[in-house]
Design an enzyme around this catalytic site. Structure first.
Site, short mmCIF file in Angstrom:
data_model
loop_
_atom_site.label_atom_id
_atom_site.label_comp_id
_atom_site.label_asym_id
_atom_site.label_seq_id
_atom_site.Cartn_x
_atom_site.Cartn_y
_atom_site.Cartn_z
NE ARG A 63 -7.93 -8.41 1.38
CZ ARG A 63 -7.66 -7.59 0.38
NH1 ARG A 63 -6.77 -6.60 0.56
NH2 ARG A 63 -8.25 -7.72 -0.79
CE LYS B 229 -4.48 -1.54 1.63
NZ LYS B 229 -5.55 -1.38 2.64
#
Length: 331
Positions: free
Chosen positions: A301, A253
Site C-alpha cells: 500500500r 511513514k
C-alpha cells in the site's frame, strides 16, 4: 521456481499474481500525514472533495501499475481525533460512486466504521481496509481493547453480509493514543501482532467471512517503535502462518523518515537539515517494496505508484530467477 504469492478472493474476482499487488492510496482528507488536502476542491471554507481530481489520480495510478484503489476519508495518523461518521460518509461515498463509474478496478475503503463500510460496499467497493481489525464497536462508539472478547462483531457481520474482502490490521490502542507512553510487547512484537491477527481472523471466520477473503496487515506505525516497525518488516515470513495474503503499509511513514534522519546525522548533516523530503521517502519506500517482494509479501500500500512499480520490476529479476528457489527466499 518463482516466489509464491497467496491468492486473494474479492467480491467479484480472485486476485492471483506473479508479483505483489500495488494498492494506491487515495486519501480524501484535509489532514492525512503525507497527502492531506491533495484532493481539496477549494482552499476556502469547509473541506470538499474534488471528484474529478480523484478520478484523474486513480486513472493515473492504474496506468502506472496499481491494481487496487484504497479510498480513505479519515486520517488515522498518530494523535488525531476522530471525525463524525456523517463527515466520513460525506467524503468517501461520492468518491466510491465516481470511481465505480470511471474505472474498472477493485475499490477498497479504508475505514473502521461498519456503517461506512456497508455504505461503500453498497456502492460497489470490494474491500474493507480496517485499521482496527473489527474492534470498533459502533453501537458503543469505542474501540475494544486489544485482547477484549465477547463484543458484537459489527464489522465482521457487514463483511460477511456483502461477501466482501477485508484487511485486518494490528493497531495498539486507538489513533489518538497509539504512539503515546512506553510501547511494549512483552512476548515480542512479531509474536504478539501475529497472535492478535489470529484472534481477529477467527472472529471474522466465526461471523461467516470466507478465509480466502481475509488479508493481514502487521500495522507498521500503529503503536510501534522505530525498532519494532523494522522487526515486523524484516520478519514478514512469520505471518505466513495466518494462511492468507499479507499487506504492508509503510509508504512515507515515520520509520522511513527516522531512518533517513539518522543516516544524515551520521553523515555529519546538521539536525535542522536532516529531515528527509518526499523524494527521499519515496526512494526508501521503493527499496523496501523490492525487499518485501522478494520475501513474498502480496500487497503493498503506497503513495508513489510508478516508483514502487519500477522497484518491483527490479525485484522480479531476483525472485523469478530459476536458480533462486522460493523456499530459500522465504526462509
Amino acid at each position: 521456481m518463482s516466489c509464491r504469492f497467496s491468492p486473494w478472493s474479492l467480491r467479484t474476482t480472485t486476485l492471483d499474481y506473479a508479483q505483489p499487488i500495488i494498492m494506491a492510496i487515495l486519501n480524501v482528507t484535509p489532514d492525512s500525514f503525507s497527502d492531506g488536502g491533495r484532493f481539496r476542491e477549494s482552499q476556502d471554507g469547509a473541506f470538499a472533495v474534488d471528484l474529478d481530481a480523484v478520478v484523474d489520480a486513480a486513472k493515473k495510478a492504474l496506468r502506472d501499475g496499481a491494481a487496487i484503489l484504497d479510498v480513505g476519508g479519515e486520517s488515522t495518523r498518530p494523535g488525531t481525533d476522530p471525525i463524525e461518521e456523517a463527515e466520513e460518509l460525506r467524503r468517501v461515498i461520492p468518491v466510491v460512486k465516481a470511481l465505480r463509474r470511471a474505472v474498472d478496478a477493485p475499490i477498497s475503503v479504508d475505514t473502521y466504521r461498519p456503517s461506512v463500510a456497508a455504505a461503500a460496499l453498497e456502492e460497489g467497493a470490494e474491500i474493507v481496509n480496517d485499521v482496527a481489525a473489527g474492534r470498533y464497536i459502533e453501537s458503543e462508539k469505542r474501540f475494544a481493547d486489544e485482547n477484549e472478547e465477547g463484543f458484537r462483531e459489527e464489522m465482521a457481520e457487514v463483511v460477511a453480509q456483502y461477501g466482501a474482502a477485508v484487511v485486518l490490521m494490528h493497531m495498539k490502542g486507538a489513533p489518538k493514543t497509539m504512539q503515546t507512553g512506553k510501547i511494549e510487547y512483552p512476548l515480542g512484537v512479531v509474536e504478539e501482532v501475529c497472535a492478535f491477527l489470529e484472534r481477529r481472523r477467527d472472529a471474522f471466520l466465526n461471523a461467516g467471512v470466507d478465509e480466502y477473503k481475509i488479508c493481514y496487515d502487521p500495522g507498521l506505525g500503529f503503536g510501534k517503535t522505530f525498532e519494532q516497525n523494522w522487526e515486523l518488516a524484516m520478519r514478514s515470513e512469520y505471518f505466513r502462518r495466518l494462511g492468507g495474503p499479507v499487506l504492508y503499509g509503510y509508504s512515507r511513514k515515520s520509520m522511513l523518515r527516522e531512518n533517513a534522519r539518522r543516516y544524515r546525522e551520521e553523515c555529519g548533516i546538521a539536525p535542522e537539515n536532516a529531515l528527509p523530503d518526499r523524494a527521499t521517502l519515496d526512494f526508501e519506500t521503493g527499496v523496501l517494496s523490492a525487499i518485501l517482494a522478494t520475501k513474498g509479501v502480496e500487497v503493498l500500500r503506497v503513495h508513489d505508484v510508478p516508483g514502487t512499480a519500477l522497484a518491483l520490476r527490479v525485484a522480479a529479476l531476483t525472485y523469478n530467477d530459476p536458480l533462486v528457489s522460493s523456499a530459500s527466499i522465504l526462509e
